[in-house]
Design a protein around this motif. Structure first.
Motif, PDB file in Angstrom:
ATOM      1  N   GLY A 136       6.035   4.311   6.169  1.00 17.76           N
ATOM      2  CA  GLY A 136       4.636   4.077   5.811  1.00 17.76           C
ATOM      3  C   GLY A 136       3.871   5.313   5.408  1.00 17.76           C
ATOM      4  O   GLY A 136       2.862   5.212   4.718  1.00 17.76           O
ATOM      5  N   GLY A 137       4.295   6.497   5.883  1.00 18.47           N
ATOM      6  CA  GLY A 137       3.582   7.713   5.511  1.00 18.47           C
ATOM      7  C   GLY A 137       2.139   7.704   5.976  1.00 18.47           C
ATOM      8  O   GLY A 137       1.853   7.561   7.172  1.00 18.47           O
ATOM      9  N   ARG A 138       1.220   7.837   5.011  1.00 15.47           N
ATOM     10  CA  ARG A 138      -0.201   7.860   5.360  1.00 15.47           C
ATOM     11  C   ARG A 138      -0.783   6.463   5.526  1.00 15.47           C
ATOM     12  O   ARG A 138      -1.992   6.301   5.691  1.00 15.47           O
ATOM     13  N   ILE A 139       0.083   5.461   5.486  1.00 16.26           N
ATOM     14  CA  ILE A 139      -0.258   4.127   5.987  1.00 16.26           C
ATOM     15  C   ILE A 139       0.326   4.051   7.389  1.00 16.26           C
ATOM     16  O   ILE A 139       1.540   4.106   7.563  1.00 16.26           O
ATOM     17  N   HIS A 140      -0.525   3.985   8.384  1.00 15.35           N
ATOM     18  CA  HIS A 140      -0.054   4.011   9.766  1.00 15.35           C
ATOM     19  C   HIS A 140      -0.895   3.076  10.610  1.00 15.35           C
ATOM     20  O   HIS A 140      -2.051   3.382  10.931  1.00 15.35           O
ATOM     21  N   THR A 141      -0.340   1.946  10.962  1.00 13.42           N
ATOM     22  CA  THR A 141      -1.033   0.982  11.811  1.00 13.42           C
ATOM     23  C   THR A 141      -0.655   1.240  13.263  1.00 13.42           C
ATOM     24  O   THR A 141       0.503   1.096  13.645  1.00 13.42           O
ATOM     25  N   GLN A 193      -6.373  -7.704  -9.875  1.00 12.55           N
ATOM     26  CA  GLN A 193      -5.295  -7.112 -10.665  1.00 12.55           C
ATOM     27  C   GLN A 193      -4.700  -5.873  -9.998  1.00 12.55           C
ATOM     28  O   GLN A 193      -3.973  -5.111 -10.629  1.00 12.55           O
ATOM     29  N   ASN A 194      -4.996  -5.681  -8.744  1.00 15.06           N
ATOM     30  CA  ASN A 194      -4.451  -4.561  -7.991  1.00 15.06           C
ATOM     31  C   ASN A 194      -3.039  -4.920  -7.533  1.00 15.06           C
ATOM     32  O   ASN A 194      -2.828  -5.983  -6.956  1.00 15.06           O
ATOM     33  N   PRO A 195      -2.047  -4.064  -7.765  1.00 13.08           N
ATOM     34  CA  PRO A 195      -0.677  -4.405  -7.369  1.00 13.08           C
ATOM     35  C   PRO A 195      -0.522  -4.595  -5.864  1.00 13.08           C
ATOM     36  O   PRO A 195       0.379  -5.319  -5.428  1.00 13.08           O
ATOM     37  N   ILE A 196      -1.382  -3.970  -5.065  1.00 13.36           N
ATOM     38  CA  ILE A 196      -1.279  -4.152  -3.619  1.00 13.36           C
ATOM     39  C   ILE A 196      -1.702  -5.570  -3.231  1.00 13.36           C
ATOM     40  O   ILE A 196      -1.217  -6.120  -2.240  1.00 13.36           O
ATOM     41  N   THR A 197      -2.598  -6.160  -4.002  1.00 12.06           N
ATOM     42  CA  THR A 197      -2.978  -7.558  -3.754  1.00 12.06           C
ATOM     43  C   THR A 197      -1.766  -8.468  -3.911  1.00 12.06           C
ATOM     44  O   THR A 197      -1.532  -9.369  -3.090  1.00 12.06           O
ATOM     45  N   GLU A 198      -0.988  -8.229  -4.944  1.00 10.44           N
ATOM     46  CA  GLU A 198       0.218  -9.035  -5.165  1.00 10.44           C
ATOM     47  C   GLU A 198       1.207  -8.866  -4.014  1.00 10.44           C
ATOM     48  O   GLU A 198       1.814  -9.837  -3.549  1.00 10.44           O
ATOM     49  N   LEU A 199       1.353  -7.644  -3.539  1.00 10.41           N
ATOM     50  CA  LEU A 199       2.242  -7.404  -2.407  1.00 10.41           C
ATOM     51  C   LEU A 199       1.715  -8.079  -1.144  1.00 10.41           C
ATOM     52  O   LEU A 199       2.491  -8.645  -0.364  1.00 10.41           O
ATOM     53  N   TYR A 252      -2.399  -2.528   7.819  1.00 10.26           N
ATOM     54  CA  TYR A 252      -1.858  -2.231   6.482  1.00 10.26           C
ATOM     55  C   TYR A 252      -0.334  -2.086   6.506  1.00 10.26           C
ATOM     56  O   TYR A 252       0.339  -2.205   5.479  1.00 10.26           O
ATOM     57  N   ALA A 253       0.228  -1.818   7.699  1.00 10.97           N
ATOM     58  CA  ALA A 253       1.675  -1.615   7.803  1.00 10.97           C
ATOM     59  C   ALA A 253       2.468  -2.823   7.330  1.00 10.97           C
ATOM     60  O   ALA A 253       3.670  -2.703   7.044  1.00 10.97           O
ATOM     61  N   GLN A 254       1.822  -3.968   7.233  1.00 13.62           N
ATOM     62  CA  GLN A 254       2.508  -5.151   6.713  1.00 13.62           C
ATOM     63  C   GLN A 254       3.051  -4.919   5.301  1.00 13.62           C
ATOM     64  O   GLN A 254       4.083  -5.473   4.928  1.00 13.62           O
ATOM     65  N   ILE A 255       2.366  -4.073   4.531  1.00  7.06           N
ATOM     66  CA  ILE A 255       2.794  -3.829   3.151  1.00  7.06           C
ATOM     67  C   ILE A 255       4.045  -2.953   3.102  1.00  7.06           C
ATOM     68  O   ILE A 255       5.050  -3.342   2.496  1.00  7.06           O
ATOM     69  N   PRO A 256       4.065  -1.754   3.707  1.00  9.03           N
ATOM     70  CA  PRO A 256       5.310  -0.995   3.703  1.00  9.03           C
ATOM     71  C   PRO A 256       6.455  -1.707   4.405  1.00  9.03           C
ATOM     72  O   PRO A 256       7.618  -1.582   3.984  1.00  9.03           O
ATOM     73  N   ASN A 257       6.154  -2.453   5.460  1.00 11.68           N
ATOM     74  CA  ASN A 257       7.219  -3.200   6.137  1.00 11.68           C
ATOM     75  C   ASN A 257       7.845  -4.230   5.203  1.00 11.68           C
ATOM     76  O   ASN A 257       9.060  -4.442   5.205  1.00 11.68           O
ATOM     77  N   TYR A 258       7.008  -4.854   4.388  1.00 11.78           N
ATOM     78  CA  TYR A 258       7.515  -5.827   3.415  1.00 11.78           C
ATOM     79  C   TYR A 258       8.382  -5.136   2.367  1.00 11.78           C
ATOM     80  O   TYR A 258       9.484  -5.592   2.044  1.00 11.78           O
ATOM     81  N   LEU A 259       7.906  -4.012   1.848  1.00 12.16           N
ATOM     82  CA  LEU A 259       8.656  -3.297   0.811  1.00 12.16           C
ATOM     83  C   LEU A 259       9.982  -2.755   1.326  1.00 12.16           C
ATOM     84  O   LEU A 259      10.942  -2.617   0.565  1.00 12.16           O
TER      85      LEU A 259
END
Length: 449
Positions: A64-69, A90-96, A214-221
Motif C-alpha cells: 500500500g505504501g502511502r496508502i495505510h489503513t 472518470q477517476n480510475p480509482i472509482t472504477e477500482l 483505502y487499503a481495500q484498493i491496494p488489497n484488491y490490486l
C-alpha cells in the motif's frame, strides 16, 4: 534536452537492438517492480494481465505504501495516508473501488464551519476575508508568472503587499495561504513555486472517503501477484543487458525493473544506482519538492461538535496552527482528524505524542470551549520520519516545472522504468496520479518487448 542527456542517449545507440528485440515465448522477460504502493501494484497488475511474470518487492512489511489503513481501532479503520478519491467522475480509482465493492461517503468543502480564536475576535475579526485575499494572491501569481526567474508563493505575495500588515490581516492571510495552498500541496508557502505550483489537472465530481479504509484498493490490486515484503533495496546496477537489485538479504536479477519508490526516498539517496542516474534525472529529483501533510486522529466517547459538518476550520493568530479538521461523525465515528502541513508539520514531528495531543486539544478548546472532554485515544502520523517515504507527496518547488516530472518518468538505459505520483505531470500528489503512472510504465515496457 541537456547536452549531458544527449550524450547519454548517443552512448546507448549501439544497444538499441538489444533493448528492442522481442523476446520469445520460450524466453520470457524477467520483470521486477520495486515498491508495492499503488503505482507498483498498478504496474505489476497491468503486466501480469498480459501473461508476464512479475515479482513485486516492497521494503515494508505491508503493501500500500502511502496508502495505510490502521486497524488500531478494529471497528474504526483509519487512513493514516491517503483518504479520498479526489474527483470521482472518470477517476480510475472509482472504477477500482467499484470492482472492490468498497463503500464510499462523499465530503464537501462547502460543508464547513469557521471558528475564530478569541484573540482575533478582540481585534474585530469576523471571518477569513477570503474574497479579498483570493484576489490578492491571484494578482501576486499573475505578476510572478511574468518574471524571468521563478519565486516562491510567499515572495510573490510579499511583492504585492509590500507593507506591514495588521495582526488581524496577517492572521487571515496566513490562514488563507495555509488552508488553500500548504494543506493542498504539502509544501510551505516559501517553498511552493509561484509559476508552476498549480500546473496540474483535476477530475470532476465529489471527493469521497472509504469508511472501511483505502487499503481495500491496494488489497484488491494485489490479488494473485507475486509479492515479497520486507525487501529493502539498497543498490540497483543496470547494464544494456539487465538489472541487478540488491536487497538486504537477497539479490534479484531481472531483464527490466520498474521503480516506484517515493521522491523522498530518491532525495535521500538511500538506493545507490550504478552507474549513477542521468544528470537530468538527478536534477529533477533535486528540484522537485517532497512535502509533508500529517494527521492526528482524536477519538472521543461521543461527538460534541456539529454532526452535519464535514470541515471545521480554526482561524488562529498562529500560522498553520490546527487550521483544518475533518469530522468523521458521518461515518459513525466520534473522531476528529486534524491536519498539519509543511513547516508546522515538520515542527510537530519533533514533539512527543503527549505534547502534540495537548496542543491539539488546546486548539479544540479554543474552538468549542474549555468544557470539551479529553480524547480517549489518538493516532498520529509522522511521514517525514518514515524511511520508505520521507514525506507525504511531491510538489512543484521554486525552480521546478512539470518538465522535471517528465524527466523523472523517463526510462533509463531501456532497462529502468519509473512510476509514482511524482512522475505524473497531470495528477501529481494523488492516488490516481500514482495509479496512472504505474499503468503508463507498464505500457512503456510492453512497447519494447
Amino acid at each position: 534536452m541537456s547536452l549531458s542527456r544527449r550524450r547519454f542517449l548517443t552512448g546507448l545507440a549501439a544497444s538499441s537492438l538489444i533493448m528492442h528485440t522481442p523476446l520469445s515465448a520460450t524466453n520470457p522477460p524477467t520483470i521486477l517492480v520495486i515498491g508495492a504502493g499503488i503505482a507498483g501494484l498498478a504496474a505489476a497488475r497491468s503486466l501480469s494481465k498480459q501473461g508476464l511474470k512479475v515479482t513485486l518487492i516492497e521494503g515494508r512489511q505491508r503493501l500500500g505504501g502511502r496508502i495505510h489503513t490502521s486497524q488500531v481501532w478494529p471497528e474504526l479503520p483509519m487512513d493514516l495516508g491517503a483518504s479520498w478519491i479526489h474527483g470521482q467522475k472518470q477517476n480510475p480509482i472509482t472504477e477500482l473501488a467499484n470492482a472492490a465493492q468498497a463503500k464510499r461517503i462523499a465530503t464537501s468543502y462547502d460543508s464547513a464551519e469557521l471558528y475564530i480564536d478569541a484573540r482575533l475576535k478582540q481585534l474585530g475579526v469576523q471571518g477569513t476575508n477570503e474574497a479579498t485575499l483570493e484576489k490578492l494572491v491571484h494578482k501576486a501569481l499573475k505578476q510572478a508568472a511574468n518574471l524571468d526567474t521563478d519565486i516562491s508563493l510567499q515572495a510573490a505575495v510579499d511583492r504585492v503587499v509590500n507593507k506591514p500588515l495588521s495582526a488581524a490581516y496577517q492572521a487571515q492571510l496566513n490562514f488563507y495561504l495555509n488552508s488553500t495552498y500548504e494543506q493542498e500541496y504539502s509544501g510551505a508557502s516559501h517553498e511552493l513555486s509561484a509559476q508552476t505550483l498549480d500546473d496540474n489537472e483535476e477530475f470532476d465530481g465529489a471527493d469521497v472517503l472509504f469508511p472501511q479504509g483505502y487499503a481495500q484498493i491496494p488489497n484488491y490490486l494485489a490479488q494473485g501477484l507475486d509479492l515479497r515484503l520486507g525487501q529493502i533495496v539498497s543498490k540497483i546496477t543496470y547494464t544494456n543487458t539487465g538489472v541487478t537489485v540488491k536487497a538486504q538479504d537477497q539479490t534479484y536479477q531481472a531483464d527490466y525493473v520498474i521503480i516506484t519508490v517515493p521522491l523522498g526516498v530518491l532525495k535521500r539517496k538511500t538506493i545507490q544506482f550504478n552507474p549513477p542516474l542521468p544528470a537530468n534525472k538527478q536534477a529533477a529529483i533535486q528540484r522537485l519538492g517532497m512535502g509533508l501533510l500529517n494527521k492526528a486522529y482524536l477519538r472521543f466517547d461521543k461527538v460534541f461538535w456539529p454532526k452535519d459538518i464535514d470541515w471545521l476550520e480554526y482561524l488562529s493568530p498562529d500560522a498553520g496552527h490546527w487550521a483544518e479538521w475533518v469530522s468523521l461523525a458521518k461515518i459513525g465515528a466520534p473522531v476528529l482528524l486534524g491536519f498539519n502541513a509543511a513547516d508546522r508539520a515538520r515542527e510537530l514531528e519533533a514533539w512527543n505524542d503527549q505534547a502534540l495531543i495537548a496542543d491539539a486539544t488546546q486548539a479544540l478548546k479554543a474552538m468549542f470551549g474549555n468544557h470539551i472532554p479529553q480524547p480517549v485515544s489518538t493516532q498520529i502520523t509522522r511521514w517525514a520520519q518514515d524511511p520508505f517515504a520521507y514525506g507525504s507527496y511531491s510538489f512543484n518547488a521554486v525552480g521546478s516545472t512539470n518538465n522535471d516530472r517528465a524527466a523523472l518518468a523517463k526510462t533509463t538505459n531501456g532497462r529502468l522504468f519509473w512510476a509514482g505520483e511524482a512522475t505524473h505531470s497531470n495528477y501529481p500528489g494523488t492516488v490516481h496520479g500514482a495509479y496512472l503512472s504505474g499503468t503508463r510504465a507498464a505500457k512503456s515496457l510492453l512497447a519494447i518487448l
